[in-house]
Design a protein around this motif. Structure first.
Motif, short mmCIF file in Angstrom:
data_model
loop_
_atom_site.label_atom_id
_atom_site.label_comp_id
_atom_site.label_asym_id
_atom_site.label_seq_id
_atom_site.Cartn_x
_atom_site.Cartn_y
_atom_site.Cartn_z
N ILE A 123 -17.05 -9.03 17.85
CA ILE A 123 -17.47 -7.67 18.20
C ILE A 123 -17.18 -6.76 17.02
CG2 ILE A 123 -17.05 -5.68 19.69
CD1 ILE A 123 -15.98 -7.69 21.76
N GLY A 298 -23.48 -1.81 28.11
CA GLY A 298 -24.13 -2.54 27.04
C GLY A 298 -24.48 -1.61 25.89
N ILE A 300 -25.91 -5.52 25.40
CA ILE A 300 -25.35 -6.84 25.18
C ILE A 300 -26.35 -7.62 24.34
CG2 ILE A 300 -24.55 -8.95 26.28
CD1 ILE A 300 -24.13 -7.11 28.85
N ASN A 309 -21.54 -9.11 19.31
CA ASN A 309 -21.95 -7.87 19.97
C ASN A 309 -21.65 -6.64 19.13
OD1 ASN A 309 -23.27 -8.32 22.55
ND2 ASN A 309 -21.39 -9.37 23.15
N LEU A 311 -20.90 -2.54 18.96
CA LEU A 311 -20.41 -1.32 19.57
C LEU A 311 -21.14 -0.10 19.04
CD1 LEU A 311 -16.68 -2.23 19.11
CD2 LEU A 311 -17.68 -1.78 21.36
N ASP A 319 -14.57 0.99 26.23
CA ASP A 319 -15.81 0.30 25.86
C ASP A 319 -15.49 -1.01 25.12
OD1 ASP A 319 -17.41 2.35 26.88
OD2 ASP A 319 -17.53 3.39 24.95
N LEU A 323 -16.27 -4.80 26.32
CA LEU A 323 -17.17 -5.66 25.55
C LEU A 323 -16.49 -6.96 25.13
CD1 LEU A 323 -20.08 -5.74 24.62
CD2 LEU A 323 -19.39 -4.70 22.46
N THR A 327 -18.24 -10.42 25.98
CA THR A 327 -18.45 -11.42 24.93
C THR A 327 -17.81 -12.75 25.31
OG1 THR A 327 -18.46 -9.63 23.31
CG2 THR A 327 -18.20 -11.86 22.45
#
Length: 336
Positions: A123, A298, A300, A309, A311, A319, A323, A327
């Protein structure tokens, strides 16, 4: 238990190894501490040690020592990673000197760790652009088998339990591919159904391929694209429950679906909506979010062989935590 809580619970039950390559960014590090405290995932944090330590002390973080830390400037596997990266990209003209510089980039290094099976997902985006997040993922991890395009799905948690799965819907593409052709749109449908299973927890995704026409009520080349995309999706996944083209009301409302598309298993019962292009998808989810007071979770990213992913740079700590859990759920599915 709400959808977010369900996602976190699934992540806790089968912990995955998630890379956070922006570990010297404050929100990311605070979120990492919460993830570790709750046992949502095992974390690999990439960042400048001095900056990380200063943030740990500033925020009084107590759990961050449970993570694996990597200094990208002094990583013992840097040369090994550079050699592999150069080999992966040699047909594109990458030299070993270029590869050595790139593996000092935390986003590239994180993807290399995933490529060498040292982690399950990544992420970024609190500091980086979407392009910066996607570029190393597509160069190193690449797309999933049979998939050539990346797309973005949004989980829509609405206040209308009569639709979708007790009010939860999955929309795509809302984030990545502006004008997919029929083949790409079919791929997006298959990927979104996978996201509905792995992240939203749908036992049976029911995919509506949306258009301004239902079953030939209008004639246009963009309608033809949706019809062809539906065929492509069925070829890619013969078990997929999918129908199109359907107008949104025919996809969602049983009485309308029965009237406009009699005999369809999807019409009136869809829980996944696939839009004909990014413009429609992005506008559509934001209208539902704002006018319908829905929670949009999302986007996503989907279609990558291992989950990476993105951000928003305006993201909150919450958030990031959410996430990470999303993930992790994708990573479990990618291993099947």
């Amino acid at each position: 238990m709400g959808l977010v809580e369900q996602i976190i619970a699934r992540a806790k039950a089968n912990k995955q190894r998630i890379v956070l390559p922006e570990a010297d960014e404050e929100r990311t590090l605070v979120a990492a501490d919460q993830v570790l405290e709750q046992g949502i995932a095992d974390l690999i944090l990439i960042g400048n040690p001095a900056k990380v330590q200063a943030l740990v002390e500033k925020n009084g973080l107590k759990n961050i020592g449970k993570a694996t830390f990597i200094d990208p400037e002094n990583y013992e596997k840097s040369e090994e990673m550079a050699q592999l990266l150069q080999k992966l990209r040699e047909k594109k003209g990458m030299t070993i000197e270029q590869a050595r510089e790139l593996v000092k980039n935390p986003l590239y290094l994180g993807c290399m760790i995933i490529k060498t099976e040292g982690a399950d997902g990544q992420i970024s985006g609190a500091l980086s652009t979407t392009g910066d997040t996607l570029r190393p993922a597509l160069q190193i991890i690449k797309t999933a088998p049979g998939i050539t395009c990346v797309s973005g799905a949004m989980l829509m948690i609405t206040e209308t339990p009569q639709y979708g799965e007790n009010g939860v819907m999955v929309f795509a593409d809302v984030a990545v591919t502006p004008m997919p052709d029929a083949n790409q749109l079919g791929q997006i449908a298959v990927c979104t159904a996978q996201t509905a299973r792995s992240v939203a927890g749908f036992a049976e995704p029911r995919v509506a391929m949306c258009s301004f026409s239902t079953k030939g009520s209008a004639k246009h080349e963009v309608v033809d694209k949706v019809v062809e995309a539906t065929k492509v999706a069925k070829e890619l996944d013969p078990t997929l429950k999918i129908d199109g083209e359907l107008q949104a009301d025919a996809a969602l409302v049983p009485a309308v679906g029965e009237k406009k598309a009699p005999g369809s298993d999807i019409a009136g019962h869809a829980n996944v909506l696939v839009f004909p292009n990014l413009e429609v998808g992005n506008i559509g989810y934001k209208l539902v979010q704002r006018l319908g007071n829905a929670v949009a979770l999302g986007p996503i990213l989907q279609g990558i062989a291992r989950p990476v992913n993105d951000l928003s740079r305006g993201c909150s700590v919450e958030d990031i935590v959410n996430l990470v859990a999303i993930t992790a759920c994708q990573a479990m599915d990618a291993k099947k």
